[in-house]
Design an enzyme around this catalytic site. Structure first.
Site, PDB file in Angstrom:
ATOM      1  N   HIS A 315       0.842  -1.194   0.000  1.00 55.40           N
ATOM      2  CA  HIS A 315       0.000   0.000   0.000  1.00 55.40           C
ATOM      3  C   HIS A 315       0.878   1.244   0.000  1.00 55.40           C
ATOM      4  CE1 HIS A 315       0.738  -0.689   4.286  1.00 55.40           C
ATOM      5  NE2 HIS A 315       0.487   0.584   4.485  1.00 55.40           N
ATOM      6  N   HIS A 317       1.500   3.784   2.051  1.00 49.79           N
ATOM      7  CA  HIS A 317       2.175   4.422   3.184  1.00 49.79           C
ATOM      8  C   HIS A 317       3.694   4.379   2.999  1.00 49.79           C
ATOM      9  CE1 HIS A 317      -1.410   4.161   6.168  1.00 49.79           C
ATOM     10  NE2 HIS A 317      -1.379   5.308   5.519  1.00 49.79           N
ATOM     11  N   HIS A 404      -7.456  -1.074   5.704  1.00 52.13           N
ATOM     12  CA  HIS A 404      -6.349  -0.180   6.085  1.00 52.13           C
ATOM     13  C   HIS A 404      -6.420   1.185   5.403  1.00 52.13           C
ATOM     14  CE1 HIS A 404      -2.628   0.776   7.990  1.00 52.13           C
ATOM     15  NE2 HIS A 404      -2.024   0.981   6.844  1.00 52.13           N
ATOM     16  N   GLU A 450       1.624  -8.607   9.524  1.00 50.00           N
ATOM     17  CA  GLU A 450       2.074  -7.514  10.363  1.00 50.00           C
ATOM     18  C   GLU A 450       1.501  -7.732  11.764  1.00 50.00           C
ATOM     19  OE1 GLU A 450       0.376  -4.061  11.098  1.00 50.00           O
ATOM     20  OE2 GLU A 450      -1.625  -4.455  10.368  1.00 50.00           O
ATOM     21  N   LYS A 709      -7.240 -49.850 -13.935  1.00 53.55           N
ATOM     22  CA  LYS A 709      -8.286 -50.884 -13.960  1.00 53.55           C
ATOM     23  C   LYS A 709      -7.737 -52.194 -13.431  1.00 53.55           C
ATOM     24  CE  LYS A 709     -11.436 -49.351 -17.561  1.00 53.55           C
ATOM     25  NZ  LYS A 709     -11.680 -49.355 -19.011  1.00 53.55           N
TER      26      LYS A 709
END
Lengths: 847, 431
Positions: A315, A317, A404, A450, A709
């Site tokens: 993200h 930040h 967030h 986190e 088989k």
């Protein structure tokens, strides 16, 4: 009476011996943990640093395996210190008797490791049957026949055996094509794959069985498979053999930042031979080297691009993306950078903001430039939520919603059947504009989460909001002005919705302003990324845009001098420049006014100074500003607390959990809690410390219908509780693994079937003629072995099933006859029984 | 106001707003406090009250936030979600508190939490950032924890619970965040469904006072586990609460309502009250001694599961000073959770819980004699209103405790694992 026995190689000329064995025998289990070199070599053209020394480049030397100066970890479990990056290609083998459990990985790795699996590892007890030219040795007649090794890859989820059947087939199976392409790219190593004189293509690789998957119907997945591995086909692929077709069975994680620490998130992950960097953050509290992660850990001299397959940013930040321009433009990385669309849009704005503070305010030199931010963003590949992005043939990533902030995502990184989920920052409770993080039951090998608020029990958002509103309301009521410095996107929208709703409810008249341009910009982004907001906003969006406010109007700089109460949202958020600082200077002198800082402030900014209690600020031109207004701090940051972390772990059901962003000492309890509740391992590496997780890759193998088989006709179908053995020959052909009947394998190989017969001499004291001896043997055996088909053939020999007995005269002693007993490998048991019976002699003949 | 209608509005999730709340509480005994809240009470809240009397605009997206927006009776209010419900709120100092789970089929957590820093500072510093509880230490208990006592001046804890009649001693680690089990104290009691009550004699050698019945009351030295005192009587009255008053005396209360004060230096000769308060219909009882039992005036409060509250003077236990019916609508559904606590920082204030999702604060001075109805000074309804469900699943308050320093701050926990910290406003003062 003396008995000697000799192993007679079958009709002698070929090394291929057909052997089959029925189920039900106690045979040792061979766990094959086959490893392949960790990464496809990139940039292997001569001259690039990565390919230096040919295959030697794989030895990880550029990855600086003996890292110094990094706080060492205490030898916890499988942690190892340093040494990140590709290691030498190798095959690790482990041989275990049944019931011994999985021990530590077997000692000496085979270097370079592409030998066939057998002798040293298997030992005498588990000699593979298919071994060419078995060393001549004495076999005692009663010895248990050498059993075939049963080899299978352990089922993927060690936690529960039930998964053999319950677990749905993974959506993406590592196609054999992958293995093969991997094998072919082995290039420089191929020559070293086998020791001199080692068998070439078509040699019986090993006795091996592989978990039946692939073409097998689900209910049959609990067949254990026993058979032989062959590589069929042509070209280099076959030559490299089995080992090469397996991946490195471990995942390695090294935090460069954020390990037991908050700020500058940066985590290296090596999975299935791919190296991925998760986040590239900066530490806001430092101005020196510690600000950015230590990228020299990845490589000292080489190009980062050669060592990383991709970078993923969770993200916008700064503690998750702040080092990106430095990393890509100054250290030098040209590979792909993945992030979500909102992050891609917002991240450069934040970076530019920060650059301005660092360069313009603090006068730092040697900082990244605006152009660098632009260049860096050119390398970004934007992804949608839940979109599976193929980074290359093998590596794929997928983004999940993380709450967030706008655009925050958790990422699943997947190579073959192995996967890691990295959460970034996330929030498990929805707020006014964003939803809660969500992930499906993707059962990754590792969940990296986190844990910023792991030891926190958070006050409810409503209570925080209430206090915020109360403060604003009180100030407005007494005629004060409220300044809320914000960043254009993020919490600002949430606070606006909050104030708007409150104003509406309480019928307040004081004006609320949003600084110029901000509303438009924010609206633009939120309209663009409406899918990223929470359900309520999405639902009402059609009738009424939650971001078009009735009470909140655009701000004009002249308004700041208006008398009477007002609330102003202004950028930037840290009071370091621009409109928010201008307004702050105007209002700071009045104790009726208030400034509310809704987020973190970088050192050196006015915001940071007033939050740390400074009341006299030196502004430009030596002017001193006295701050009389109230200063408040309001944390609205949305992180998962312990409960949220537990929820996410429960959702994803990982095999292990790794915590970043927290202090180890404070998290022992959380670690215990996760381990107890979910029965998984939990790790907390420090920066520079590597966590290594062994994984158990599963390799899909197709089974021919005929073989299936035939095996099914033999008896009960396997169930989850009672797996059955399935016999066949494993062949690697046309980019796939197949288990076929031995006959078919021989046909495909163009080989003739050979039989192995053992012959044994038994001396008998008998002076009669050979025919009479044979007749006596016949009548004796006929009487003893009532259940078996005993025949006396016209040529004088006796047969018991497939066992042939002939009587011959002794060359020296006429009083002794020699019985030649010969049996096939399949009838070993009966053969040895007969021999022992005959050695006891025949009953006294009627004279 | 048309109480029931607007009450539904508030519960329905959309904002009937202040109107709804004021009216709904208007029905109950909290009338005074809440009517005050709705009106123009605190100065800065005038506007809210005004809106409440107005049209009550309905906005989307507010939900039960309406409750909080109208919490006018609170100086401070914090709501937390624990990972499991607790019956324990045990102080360690005035900044830490222990909570512990009581579920029977799983491992329960014992947590040492530190109070939000904001609550520790002397004066209220506005939007102080630290408003969260921090988990300082944690441990796992194999059995439910019904009671937990911290041994003062040590890192030791004693817990009681079921099954197995024993007390567990725990140690809070110094160098990590773990609480470890260290030893057990056996309690000889045949009946499997009763758990021993505990209290601590804190001195140089701490003693554990425990017992299931009067007959099994004893004091055990924590270190040596030697028995220091036994009641030596054959009365099999079941105990409901034990409280240590000083180095040698303790108070007990039996479920029957029998209560007494005991001096451990003498043979069993308690000054006691054998029968429950007059006028009550029986049920289970619990009691607490306030003000350490010294000084004049009533100091023992005993609460029955039907909502009957008696005040007794320590000097004369046989004649209750007053006996009132508290404003509870139904008898307690879980008498084990009955709590009555004296405010340490306020004279003559006590709080009760265990009847529903509320905590009620009473001023005993306003009571006159026997048999009357008592009106609470303040009623905390946060556990009901913050809960997203309807009234049917309203949680039950499991326990509450007063802050040792802040006179009007209480902590309360409910069966939905919510934990509230609230500082109520005495609205009489501003009348």
């Amino acid at each position: 009476m003396q008995g000697t026995a000799k192993a007679l190689p079958g009709a002698a000329h070929g090394p291929k011996v057909r052997a089959r064995r029925e189920s039900g025998l106690s045979i040792p289990t061979l766990w094959v943990t086959a490893a392949w070199r960790p990464r496809k070599e990139r940039g292997s053209q001569p001259g690039t640093p990565g390919s230096e020394g040919g295959s030697g480049a794989l030895s990880g030397k550029s990855f600086n395996s003996s890292r110094k100066g990094v706080p060492g970890g205490t030898g916890l479990g499988s942690r190892t210190q340093g040494g990140w990056g590709p290691g030498p290609g190798r095959v690790l083998l482990q041989v275990q008797a049944p019931g011994r459990g999985r021990g530590p990985r077997a000692g000496p790795a085979w270097e370079p490791g592409l030998r066939p699996l057998h002798p040293p590892a298997l030992g005498s007890h588990a000699r593979p049957l298919g071994y060419a030219q078995a060393p001549p040795r004495q076999i005692r007649l009663r010895s248990v026949p050498p059993p075939p090794a049963r080899v299978y890859l352990p089922c993927r989820r060690r936690r529960s055996r039930r998964c053999w059947t319950r677990r749905p087939a993974p959506s993406h199976r590592p196609a054999a094509r992958d293995w093969l392409s991997a094998v072919q790219s082995e290039g420089p190593e191929r020559g070293r794959a086998f020791p001199a004189g080692a068998p070439e293509a078509g040699a019986p690789g090993c006795a091996c069985a592989v978990r039946a998957a692939g073409l097998v119907p689900a209910e049959l997945r609990s067949w254990a498979v026993v058979g032989q591995a062959w590589s069929v086909g042509s070209g280099s692929a076959a030559a490299t053999g089995w080992g090469a077709a397996c991946r490195m069975p471990e995942i390695r994680v090294t935090p460069l930042g954020a390990g037991q620490d908050v700020g500058r998130s940066c985590i290296l992950v090596s999975i299935g031979g791919k190296n991925v960097m998760l986040d590239c953050g900066m530490h806001m509290g430092f101005n020196d080297d510690r600000r950015f992660p230590d990228f020299s850990y990845i490589t000292r001299n080489g190009r980062l691009t050669d060592f990383l397959d991709c970078v993923i940013i969770s993200h916008f930040h700064l503690d998750h993306c702040g080092a990106l321009p430095y990393f890509s433009e100054m250290v030098g990385y040209d590979g792909p950078i993945y992030m979500t669309h909102p992050t891609q849009a917002i991240c450069p704005i934040l970076l530019e903001d920060y650059r301005k503070i660092a360069v313009d305010k603090k006068g730092e030199a040697n900082f990244f430039t605006s152009q660098m931010i632009k260049d860096c963003m050119k390398k970004v590949v934007a992804v949608h939520l839940h979109q599976t992005v193929q980074v290359d043939d093998e590596l794929e990533i997928k983004a999940y919603y993380a709450g967030h902030v706008l655009g925050a995502a958790m990422f699943q990184i997947k190579v073959g059947s192995e996967s890691v989920v990295y959460t970034g920052d996330y929030n498990m409770t929805p707020d006014r504009h964003l939803g809660a993080a969500w992930i499906d039951k993707c059962r990754p090998n590792l969940l990296i989460t986190e844990s910023t608020y792991a030891t926190t029990i958070r006050d409810s958002k409503r209570c925080r909001e209430r206090d915020f509103l109360k403060k604003v309301h009180e100030t407005v009521e007494r005629g004060g002005k409220v300044l809320i410095p914000v960043f254009a996107l993020g919490r600002a929208q949430e606070l606006c919705i909050l104030l708007e709703t409150f104003w509406e409810r309480v019928n307040l008249k004081a004006p609320i302003y949003f600084s110029t341009g901000l509303t438009e910009k924010a609206n633009h982004y939120y309209k663009l990324f409406i899918t990223w907001t929470n359900q309520k906003i999405r639902k009402t969006f059609v009738q009424r845009n939650m971001f078009e406010f009735k009470h909140i109007k655009a701000f004009d700089r002249a308004f700041a001098d208006n008398p009477g109460p007002m609330v102003v949202f202004a950028t930037p958020g840290m009071l370091h420049a621009g409109q928010s600082l201008q307004i702050f200077r105007k209002w700071a002198g009045n104790e009726k006014n208030m400034v509310i800082m809704p987020g973190y402030c970088v050192q050196g900014t006015v915001g940071h100074k007033i939050l740390s209690g400074q009341r006299k600020l030196e502004m430009e031109g030596r002017q001193v500003l006295e701050v009389k207004m109230q200063v408040e701090y309001m944390s609205f940051s949305a992180h998962a607390d312990a409960k949220g972390i537990m929820q996410l772990v429960g959702q994803a059901e990982p095999e292990s959990v790794l915590l970043v962003h927290g202090e180890a000492k404070k998290m022992e309890f959380l670690k215990q809690k996760i381990e107890q509740e979910f029965r998984v391992n939990c790790y907390m590496p420090a920066n520079g410390e590597t966590v290594t997780l062994p994984t158990s890759p599963s390799i899909p193998v197709g089974i021919s219908l005929g073989l299936l088989k035939r095996e099914m006709a033999q008896g009960l179908l396997p169930s989850a509780k009672k797996p059955r053995l399935l016999h066949g020959t494993l062949i690697m052909k046309d980019s796939s693994f197949q288990l076929v009947s031995s006959e078919q394998a021989l046909k495909e190989l163009g080989l003739a079937e050979h039989q192995l017969r053992f012959t044994c001499r038994v001396h008998l004291h008998d002076s009669r003629k050979e025919q009479e001896t044979a007749a006596r043997v016949y009548s004796h055996l006929k009487s003893v072995l009532k259940d078996h088909c005993v025949q006396h053939l016209p040529d004088g020999s006796v047969t018991v099933e497939s066992i042939l007995i002939q009587a011959a005269a002794h060359s020296e002693d006429p009083g002794t006859k020699v019985l030649l007993v010969s049996w096939t490998y399949q009838d070993e048991e009966l053969g040895s029984y007969l021999t022992s019976l005959l050695k006891k002699g025949l009953p006294q003949a009627p004279s | 106001g048309t109480g029931s209608d607007s009450c539904h509005g508030a519960r329905g999730g959309l904002a009937g707003g202040v109107v709804a709340l004021v009216n709904s509480v208007g029905l109950g005994p909290g009338l005074r406090a809440w009517a005050g809240a709705g009106g123009a009470r605190g100065e800065s809240w005038r506007a809210w009250g005004g809106a409440g009397r107005g049209a009550g605009p309905r906005l989307p997206g507010l939900g039960h936030g309406a409750f909080l927006w109208a919490q006018v009776g609170y100086q401070d209010f914090h709501a937390f979600d624990l990972s499991e419900a607790t019956r324990v709120l045990e102080w360690i100092g005035d900044k830490g508190v222990f909570v512990a789970g009581y579920e029977s089929r799983k491992k329960n957590e014992i947590l040492h939490l530190t109070l939000p820093f904001r609550l520790s500072v002397k004066e209220n510093q506005g939007l102080f950032p630290e408003r969260d509880f921090k988990v300082r230490h944690g441990g796992f208990s194999d059995r439910p924890v019904f009671d937990l006592k911290h041994v003062p001046d040590t890192r030791l804890l004693v817990t009681s619970g079921l099954p197995g009649c024993y007390l567990q001693v725990w140690q809070v680690a110094e160098d990590s965040d773990v609480i470890q089990a260290v030893s057990t104290i056996a309690v000889h009691e045949k009946e499997g469904h009763l758990w021993p009550r505990v209290a601590i004699f804190s001195s140089v050698a701490p003693g554990i006072l425990h017992g299931v019945r009067l007959s099994s009351l004893k004091v055990v030295d924590l270190e040596s586990q030697k028995t220091m005192y036994t009641s030596g009587v054959s009365d099999s009255d079941e105990l409901s609460s034990l409280q240590v008053l000083d180095a040698h005396t303790f108070a007990f209360c039996c479920t029957s309502g029998r209560l007494g004060l005991v001096d451990t230096r003498q043979k069993w000769a308690p000054s006691e009250n054998l029968s429950p308060c007059p006028g009550s219909g029986g049920g289970r009882w619990c009691a607490e001694v306030g003000g350490r039992g010294r000084g004049p005036g009533p100091h023992i409060a005993s609460l029955g599961s039907d909502g009957h509250l008696c005040l007794l003077d320590c000097r004369d236990l046989s004649h209750p000073e007053s006996s009132v019916q508290c404003a509870v609508s139904t008898p307690s559904p879980a008498p084990e959770l009955l709590r009555v606590t004296w405010a340490p920082g306020l004279d003559n204030c006590l709080a009760i819980s265990g009847f529903d999702g509320t905590v009620q604060v009473y001023d005993v001075m306003s009571w006159d004699g026997m048999g009357g109805q008592a009106e609470p000074l303040f009623t905390h309804r946060g556990h009901v209103f913050l809960d997203g469900n309807g009234i049917d699943t309203a949680p039950l308050v499991t326990t509450h405790t007063w802050h040792p320093q802040k006179p009007r701050t209480l902590l309360s926990a409910a069966s939905d694992a919510s934990l509230h910290v609230w500082d109520w406003v005495d609205l009489r003062a501003s009348c």
